[in-house]
Design a protein around this motif. Structure first.
Motif, PDB file in Angstrom:
ATOM      1  N   UNK A  13      51.307  41.515  45.053  1.00 35.98           N
ATOM      2  CA  UNK A  13      50.725  41.185  43.755  1.00 35.98           C
ATOM      3  C   UNK A  13      50.256  42.443  43.021  1.00 35.98           C
ATOM      4  N   UNK A  14      49.616  43.329  43.759  1.00 37.18           N
ATOM      5  CA  UNK A  14      49.059  44.521  43.111  1.00 37.18           C
ATOM      6  C   UNK A  14      50.013  45.711  43.188  1.00 37.18           C
ATOM      7  N   UNK A  15      51.240  45.451  43.615  1.00 37.64           N
ATOM      8  CA  UNK A  15      52.259  46.507  43.704  1.00 37.64           C
ATOM      9  C   UNK A  15      51.798  47.689  44.536  1.00 37.64           C
TER      10      UNK A  15
ATOM     11  N   UNK B 232      36.498  42.179  35.189  1.00 39.74           N
ATOM     12  CA  UNK B 232      37.143  43.416  35.589  1.00 39.74           C
ATOM     13  C   UNK B 232      36.795  44.528  34.613  1.00 39.74           C
ATOM     14  N   UNK B 233      36.210  45.601  35.142  1.00 42.30           N
ATOM     15  CA  UNK B 233      35.787  46.708  34.295  1.00 42.30           C
ATOM     16  C   UNK B 233      36.869  47.790  34.294  1.00 42.30           C
ATOM     17  N   UNK B 234      37.600  47.875  33.212  1.00 42.54           N
ATOM     18  CA  UNK B 234      38.717  48.804  33.056  1.00 42.54           C
ATOM     19  C   UNK B 234      39.621  48.810  34.297  1.00 42.54           C
ATOM     20  N   UNK B 235      40.221  47.658  34.606  1.00 39.19           N
ATOM     21  CA  UNK B 235      40.975  47.535  35.865  1.00 39.19           C
ATOM     22  C   UNK B 235      42.235  48.391  35.902  1.00 39.19           C
TER      23      UNK B 235
ATOM     24  N   UNK C 125      50.601  49.481  34.942  1.00 42.07           N
ATOM     25  CA  UNK C 125      49.582  48.751  34.208  1.00 42.07           C
ATOM     26  C   UNK C 125      50.150  47.445  33.675  1.00 42.07           C
ATOM     27  N   UNK C 126      51.329  47.530  33.054  1.00 44.19           N
ATOM     28  CA  UNK C 126      51.920  46.339  32.458  1.00 44.19           C
ATOM     29  C   UNK C 126      52.263  45.306  33.533  1.00 44.19           C
ATOM     30  N   UNK C 127      52.872  45.794  34.636  1.00 41.94           N
ATOM     31  CA  UNK C 127      53.231  44.896  35.730  1.00 41.94           C
ATOM     32  C   UNK C 127      52.014  44.149  36.262  1.00 41.94           C
TER      33      UNK C 127
ATOM     34  N   UNK D 295      39.762  49.956  27.620  1.00 35.14           N
ATOM     35  CA  UNK D 295      39.634  51.058  26.664  1.00 35.14           C
ATOM     36  C   UNK D 295      40.751  50.968  25.621  1.00 35.14           C
ATOM     37  N   UNK D 296      41.809  50.202  25.973  1.00 36.09           N
ATOM     38  CA  UNK D 296      42.979  50.170  25.098  1.00 36.09           C
ATOM     39  C   UNK D 296      43.017  48.877  24.290  1.00 36.09           C
ATOM     40  N   UNK D 297      42.887  48.999  22.982  1.00 35.75           N
ATOM     41  CA  UNK D 297      42.922  47.817  22.127  1.00 35.75           C
ATOM     42  C   UNK D 297      44.251  47.088  22.260  1.00 35.75           C
ATOM     43  N   UNK D 298      45.280  47.873  22.546  1.00 32.30           N
ATOM     44  CA  UNK D 298      46.620  47.308  22.673  1.00 32.30           C
ATOM     45  C   UNK D 298      46.647  46.254  23.789  1.00 32.30           C
ATOM     46  N   UNK D 299      46.050  46.609  24.893  1.00 30.09           N
ATOM     47  CA  UNK D 299      45.981  45.695  26.035  1.00 30.09           C
ATOM     48  C   UNK D 299      45.184  44.460  25.654  1.00 30.09           C
TER      49      UNK D 299
END
Ligand SMILES: Nc1ncnc2c1ncn2[C@@H]1O[C@H](COP(=O)(O)OP(=O)(O)O)[C@@H](O)[C@H]1O
Ligand SMILES: [Mg+2]
Lengths: 212, 259
Positions: A114-116, A151-154, A163-165, A186-190
């Motif tokens: 799951x977490x690669x 989750x704090x900045x996981x 990250x995407x996976x 931190x990423x607005x995109x996410x």
């Protein structure tokens, strides 16, 4: 799920009122030092506000045992500790702390996938890279299967691809199982890609952007 | 029994030559320690002379209240010594726990020793009671000092580990388990090590004293074994009490880590 009323913590946070819905993905964004971590810590009673009240499922925090709450609302720190020992030990230690039954090797293998993280159970956890440690700590939290993930900045030390996976899996997992997911990013995109609700913190006060 | 060789006053004075040698060495090496050496030599001398008079008085006037008063003074001295020895700042709550652990741990082992092991009669016989109390309290003091240092250091340096454990739903006890185990270990290790070297590397003070005083080495050894076990018990008990109560002072009633 969570309701905050007139919550103040030192001169760091001052929140008039805030709702965090159950069964959804909520992101918390804001500049570094704006109080995102502090907000998460308030939500699992790792710290208590100086003023105001917080409710969990309409029950005031003052009536909820901290440890029971933390077993339902599990937080992943932005720099989680890795305990001395193996990968397996680090996965199982969460269950031990939460006094939950152990997991089979098959469960653990599923989590690693799951977490690669392509590591052996017996590998020394302290020798993993920063990103691998972060995923291991995430795996430990997923294994606990709590109602609420905080989750704090996981994904802060993961490369874009991993990250995407991981985020894809995490979000679809929690939606599938009806979990509440609160994540600081931190990423607005996410935040925009995954969340139902975005809370932006500015100077310790929140501005909410609702979507969907 | 052999006659004990009495040391003449001038013979004892001659032993001060060792301090003189030390003074010359630090002087030559330019180490600024003469003052401390002189001061501690004078203190040692005065304290022992004073203790000598006190002991003579106590032995000649055995009275339970006097013995208990001596015991209380020893405890106070030991506890304040622990506070002084530990270099980190101690919270008020932790200081109370240290005092409580010292008093409860040493008294329990002392009572067991006096009443069961040697079955002393009367129980306050100062010739036995006071040196035994001194040995148990002194060793427990050393043990607890080490334990306190380790516990406070551990809580400070392993903050992240404790916090991560709490986030995973750990009780404060489970979250600080590694630190408390570590502190216990560090505190009792010297005592365990001294058992290993006992009789081979060194003859402990009490036994040496008894043999010099003309008691058969076998009797002296029996006493030494018993007292060594008593020390182990007392150190273990005080330290376990200390860590089991001490870790709690780092958490509040909401199970939050406060440091
Ligand atoms: N225990 C604390 N005591 C006092 N100030 C703190 C404490 N923890 C964090 N802060 C301060 O509070 C502010 C917000 O911190 P934090 O919540 O960690 O921000 P973020 O996670 O958004 O980067 C920062 O200025 C930080 O220095
Ligand atoms: Mg933060």
């Amino acid at each position: 799920m969570f309701r905050l009323e007139g919550v103040r913590y030192k001169n760091i946070l001052d929140i008039e009122s805030l709702l965090i819905p159950a069964g959804m993905v909520t992101s918390v964004v804001g500049e570094s030092g704006s109080g995102k971590t502090t907000l998460l810590k308030l939500l699992n009673k790792l710290i208590s506000p100086d003023r105001g009240s917080i409710f969990f499922n309409d029950k005031p925090f003052s009536e909820i045992n901290s440890i029971e709450l933390r077993r339902k609302v599990v937080m992943l720190s932005q720099s989680p500790a890795i305990f001395p020992g193996t990968v397996k030990h680090n996965l199982l230690i969460g269950l031990k702390f939460a006094e939950k039954p152990g997991a089979t090797d098959q469960d653990l293998a599923t989590i690693l996938k799951f977490i690669h993280l392509s590591k052996d159970f017996e590998d020394d956890a302290e020798k993993l890279s920063g990103g691998e440690k972060q995923r291991l700590a995430l795996g430990r939290v997923i294994l606990l299967d709590p109602q609420v993930f905080m989750l704090d900045e996981p994904s802060s030390s993961l490369d874009e691809e991993t990250e995407k996976l991981v985020m894809d899996k995490l979000v679809s997992h929690s939606r599938q199982k009806g979990k509440t997911l609160i994540m600081v990013t931190h990423a607005k995109k996410i935040a925009q890609a995954y969340s139902d609700k975005i809370i932006e913190i500015k100077n310790g006060r929140e501005a909410v952007t609702c979507r969907k | 029994m052999q006659e004990i060789i009495q040391i003449q006053f001038w013979q004892m004075a001659a032993a001060y030559i060792f301090v003189l040698i030390l003074m010359i060495i630090v002087k030559v090496k330019g180490i600024p320690r003469e003052k401390e050496i002189a001061l501690s030599t004078v203190r040692m001398t005065l304290q022992l002379i004073l203790t000598g008079f006190v002991l003579v008085y106590l032995f000649e006037n055995p009275h339970p209240l006097l013995v208990l008063l001596t015991l209380a003074i020893m405890q106070l001295f030991a506890i304040s010594n622990i506070f002084k020895r530990v270099k980190t700042k101690l919270s008020h709550k932790l200081k109370k726990i240290i005092a409580l652990a010292m008093v409860t741990g040493t008294l329990t082992s002392l009572l067991y020793f006096i009443l069961v092991v040697i079955n002393l009669s009367p129980w306050y016989e100062p010739r036995y009671f006071i040196p035994l109390a001194g040995m148990l309290i002194g060793n427990s003091m050393t043990g607890i000092s080490l334990g306190v240092t380790r516990l406070v250091e551990g809580m400070n340096t392993q903050k992240k580990l404790v916090e991560t454990a709490l986030m995973l739903g750990a009780t404060p006890k489970a979250a600080s388990r590694q630190i408390t185990d570590n502190a216990f270990d560090a505190a009792i290790l010297p005592t365990i090590n001294s058992m290993v070297g006992m009789g081979i590397v060194f003859l402990p003070g009490m036994m040496t004293g008894q043999i010099l005083a003309g008691i058969s080495p076998i009797t002296a050894i029996e006493y030494q074994i018993a007292i060594m076990l008593g020390i182990v018990g007392s150190v273990a008990l005080t330290v376990i009490l200390f860590v089991q109560l001490g870790y709690k002072t780092f958490f509040n009633h909401e199970q939050q880590f406060e440091i």
